[in-house]
Design a protein around this motif. Sequence first.
Motif, PDB file in Angstrom:
ATOM      1  N   SER A  94      33.098  15.282  -9.249  1.00 31.75           N
ATOM      2  CA  SER A  94      34.470  15.813  -9.252  1.00 31.75           C
ATOM      3  C   SER A  94      34.490  17.187  -8.592  1.00 31.75           C
ATOM      4  O   SER A  94      33.433  17.789  -8.345  1.00 31.75           O
ATOM      5  CB  SER A  94      34.993  15.946 -10.688  1.00 31.75           C
ATOM      6  N   GLY A  95      35.729  17.684  -8.380  1.00 29.49           N
ATOM      7  CA  GLY A  95      35.873  18.995  -7.768  1.00 29.49           C
ATOM      8  C   GLY A  95      35.393  20.121  -8.673  1.00 29.49           C
ATOM      9  O   GLY A  95      34.720  21.052  -8.221  1.00 29.49           O
ATOM     10  N   ALA A  96      35.752  20.030  -9.941  1.00 34.32           N
ATOM     11  CA  ALA A  96      35.330  21.081 -10.873  1.00 34.32           C
ATOM     12  C   ALA A  96      33.808  21.146 -10.941  1.00 34.32           C
ATOM     13  O   ALA A  96      33.214  22.229 -10.893  1.00 34.32           O
ATOM     14  CB  ALA A  96      35.919  20.814 -12.260  1.00 34.32           C
ATOM     15  N   ASN A  99      32.418  22.818  -7.940  1.00 31.54           N
ATOM     16  CA  ASN A  99      32.567  24.276  -8.019  1.00 31.54           C
ATOM     17  C   ASN A  99      31.564  24.892  -8.986  1.00 31.54           C
ATOM     18  O   ASN A  99      31.101  26.015  -8.780  1.00 31.54           O
ATOM     19  CB  ASN A  99      33.994  24.638  -8.425  1.00 31.54           C
ATOM     20  N   PHE A 127      43.016  27.882  -7.692  1.00 28.87           N
ATOM     21  CA  PHE A 127      42.707  26.815  -8.658  1.00 28.87           C
ATOM     22  C   PHE A 127      41.371  26.194  -8.279  1.00 28.87           C
ATOM     23  O   PHE A 127      41.178  25.750  -7.147  1.00 28.87           O
ATOM     24  CB  PHE A 127      43.789  25.717  -8.666  1.00 28.87           C
ATOM     25  N   HIS A 128      40.451  26.162  -9.244  1.00 29.70           N
ATOM     26  CA  HIS A 128      39.127  25.606  -8.958  1.00 29.70           C
ATOM     27  C   HIS A 128      38.706  24.518  -9.939  1.00 29.70           C
ATOM     28  O   HIS A 128      37.607  23.980  -9.804  1.00 29.70           O
ATOM     29  CB  HIS A 128      38.084  26.726  -8.918  1.00 29.70           C
ATOM     30  N   GLY A 129      39.551  24.200 -10.942  1.00 25.48           N
ATOM     31  CA  GLY A 129      39.198  23.116 -11.860  1.00 25.48           C
ATOM     32  C   GLY A 129      39.246  23.554 -13.309  1.00 25.48           C
ATOM     33  O   GLY A 129      39.538  24.712 -13.618  1.00 25.48           O
ATOM     34  N   GLU A 181      39.965  29.071  -1.663  1.00 27.25           N
ATOM     35  CA  GLU A 181      40.465  27.840  -1.045  1.00 27.25           C
ATOM     36  C   GLU A 181      41.089  28.277   0.291  1.00 27.25           C
ATOM     37  O   GLU A 181      42.048  29.055   0.282  1.00 27.25           O
ATOM     38  CB  GLU A 181      41.580  27.217  -1.878  1.00 27.25           C
ATOM     39  N   GLU A 186      47.144  24.020  -5.705  1.00 21.43           N
ATOM     40  CA  GLU A 186      47.926  24.163  -6.947  1.00 21.43           C
ATOM     41  C   GLU A 186      48.713  25.468  -6.948  1.00 21.43           C
ATOM     42  O   GLU A 186      49.790  25.558  -7.523  1.00 21.43           O
ATOM     43  CB  GLU A 186      47.000  24.150  -8.179  1.00 21.43           C
ATOM     44  N   ASP A 214      36.329  26.477  -1.191  1.00 21.43           N
ATOM     45  CA  ASP A 214      36.668  25.316  -2.016  1.00 21.43           C
ATOM     46  C   ASP A 214      37.625  24.449  -1.200  1.00 21.43           C
ATOM     47  O   ASP A 214      38.816  24.755  -1.080  1.00 21.43           O
ATOM     48  CB  ASP A 214      37.317  25.788  -3.324  1.00 21.43           C
ATOM     49  N   VAL A 216      38.155  21.226  -1.940  1.00 20.65           N
ATOM     50  CA  VAL A 216      38.329  20.025  -2.750  1.00 20.65           C
ATOM     51  C   VAL A 216      39.630  19.321  -2.366  1.00 20.65           C
ATOM     52  O   VAL A 216      39.672  18.103  -2.207  1.00 20.65           O
ATOM     53  CB  VAL A 216      38.313  20.384  -4.251  1.00 20.65           C
ATOM     54  N   GLN A 217      40.685  20.107  -2.181  1.00 22.84           N
ATOM     55  CA  GLN A 217      41.998  19.527  -1.881  1.00 22.84           C
ATOM     56  C   GLN A 217      42.268  19.460  -0.370  1.00 22.84           C
ATOM     57  O   GLN A 217      42.810  18.484   0.119  1.00 22.84           O
ATOM     58  CB  GLN A 217      43.100  20.332  -2.590  1.00 22.84           C
ATOM     59  N   LYS A 243      37.634  14.953  -4.322  1.00 15.79           N
ATOM     60  CA  LYS A 243      38.895  14.238  -4.060  1.00 15.79           C
ATOM     61  C   LYS A 243      38.765  13.178  -2.960  1.00 15.79           C
ATOM     62  O   LYS A 243      38.292  12.077  -3.218  1.00 15.79           O
ATOM     63  CB  LYS A 243      40.008  15.239  -3.748  1.00 15.79           C
TER      64      LYS A 243
HETATM   65  N1  PLP Z   1      39.449  22.787  -6.492  1.00 12.41           N
HETATM   66  C1  PLP Z   1      40.647  22.553  -5.935  1.00 12.41           C
HETATM   67  C2  PLP Z   1      41.065  23.347  -4.732  1.00 12.41           C
HETATM   68  C3  PLP Z   1      41.508  21.583  -6.467  1.00 12.41           C
HETATM   69  O1  PLP Z   1      42.696  21.363  -5.914  1.00 12.41           O
HETATM   70  C4  PLP Z   1      41.061  20.837  -7.593  1.00 12.41           C
HETATM   71  C5  PLP Z   1      41.927  19.818  -8.204  1.00 12.41           C
HETATM   72  O2  PLP Z   1      43.112  19.771  -8.015  1.00 12.41           O
HETATM   73  C6  PLP Z   1      39.802  21.117  -8.141  1.00 12.41           C
HETATM   74  C7  PLP Z   1      39.028  22.091  -7.558  1.00 12.41           C
HETATM   75  C8  PLP Z   1      39.309  20.369  -9.333  1.00 12.41           C
HETATM   76  O3  PLP Z   1      38.950  19.076  -8.967  1.00 12.41           O
HETATM   77  P1  PLP Z   1      38.761  17.953 -10.085  1.00 12.41           P
HETATM   78  O4  PLP Z   1      40.097  17.700 -10.682  1.00 12.41           O
HETATM   79  O5  PLP Z   1      38.217  16.769  -9.329  1.00 12.41           O
HETATM   80  O6  PLP Z   1      37.792  18.480 -11.076  1.00 12.41           O
END
Ligand code: PLP
Length: 392
Positions: A94-96, A99, A127-129, A181, A186, A214, A216-217, A243
């Motif tokens: 996952s993203g969290a 990170n 936003f990082h999770g 990011e 978010e 980051d 992730v998005q 993601k």
């Molecule tokens: N980092 C960013 C930039 C995100 O947008 C998100 C989720 O929206 C995350 C981390 C967290 O990812 P996850 O929900 O897969 O843990």
Amino acid sequence: MSALMPTYKRLPVTFVRGEGAVLWDHKGRPFLDGLSGIAVTNLGHCHPNVTAAIQEQAATLMHASNLFRIAQQERLAAELSAATGMEAMFFCNSGAEANEVAIKLARRYGHEQGINVPTTVVLESAFHGRTMGALAATAGHIMKENFEPMLQGFERVPRNDIAAIEAAASSNPNIVAVLVEPVQGEGGVRQLDVEYLRALRALCDRKNWLLMFDEVQCGNGRSGSLYAFQQLGVTPDVLVTAKGLGNGFPIGCCMARGDAAQVLKAGDHGTTYGGNPLGCSAGSAVINTIASDSLCDRVAPIREHIIHGFESALKRTDSVREIRGLGLMIGIEVNVPAGDLVRLGLEQGVVINVTAGNTIRLLPPLVMTDAQATELGQIVADVVNNIEESTS
Ligand code: PLP
């Protein structure tokens, strides 16, 4: 009543099937997907290449453990390395989680230099999770309330303000990394200024800090390049994604290059599921399909069609404050009450999202047709028009 913890305020729609940019609910009603499961199904729902890769791998070997070599993991790492220039990957789910790897990597990097309380600089509206490390790196108080104490070792500064980081540097000798990011999701769909990113790179080089992105998005094609840094022209030392990498199969990855690629050693981090053959097969199918189908080339036309459809159907231009974002991360900040936008969108057959209070967030798949993109923009404008009329 369901037996689920009530952590989500769920909308009363159940999707049971998806294909490309369309979702169907349990009554067979179609919805145009302007959200991609929050930037996950970048290739559209049930892309045949991803489905085939998962089916084949599921019938061969799903899991073996990171105690052994995993060919699919090594293949995906090599593909990501060739596509990004990053040299070493850690796969997770996952993203969290990805990170968390970056946060640990930065701390270990600091300890190697004798910095025992290493600090990572993070931004306002980041936003990082939701795991404890990623949550501490995330901005704002609401998500953190009742979960203190937060993990220490973060210093927060305003975005696009290089002087604020320089000031932090002069008062805090323990900074080892900056985590941002390139396009905040978010936090309101905001691309960081290119000049700011360049200045960050120069500052990190001067101070020997790690620059960590980051993505992730915004990663995995969504920005219009495989990763946003590639079009912004600023290369990070650490690149975090998740993601869209699995198009719906959970997979995350923390990539690193240069000195950062050497930091984590045997035993420093681990995961049972991360990098399993199934997830990595999905990841390879995604990366190869983005390239073979030139999907990044679709990003600009889809964005244009959505915005054109929206602007041509919008009745009052003063109901919109700003349209921003990069590629297929489109933020439309509205002046109308935004609380009901998502529900009203569903009533009109589109799936959209609202973030940061009053910003409509559109994250459509890269396989959306021009006609679907125009229709999405028009319907979103209709929803805004209706709210405007009912409140004025
Ligand atoms: N980092 C960013 C930039 C995100 O947008 C998100 C989720 O929206 C995350 C981390 C967290 O990812 P996850 O929900 O897969 O843990």
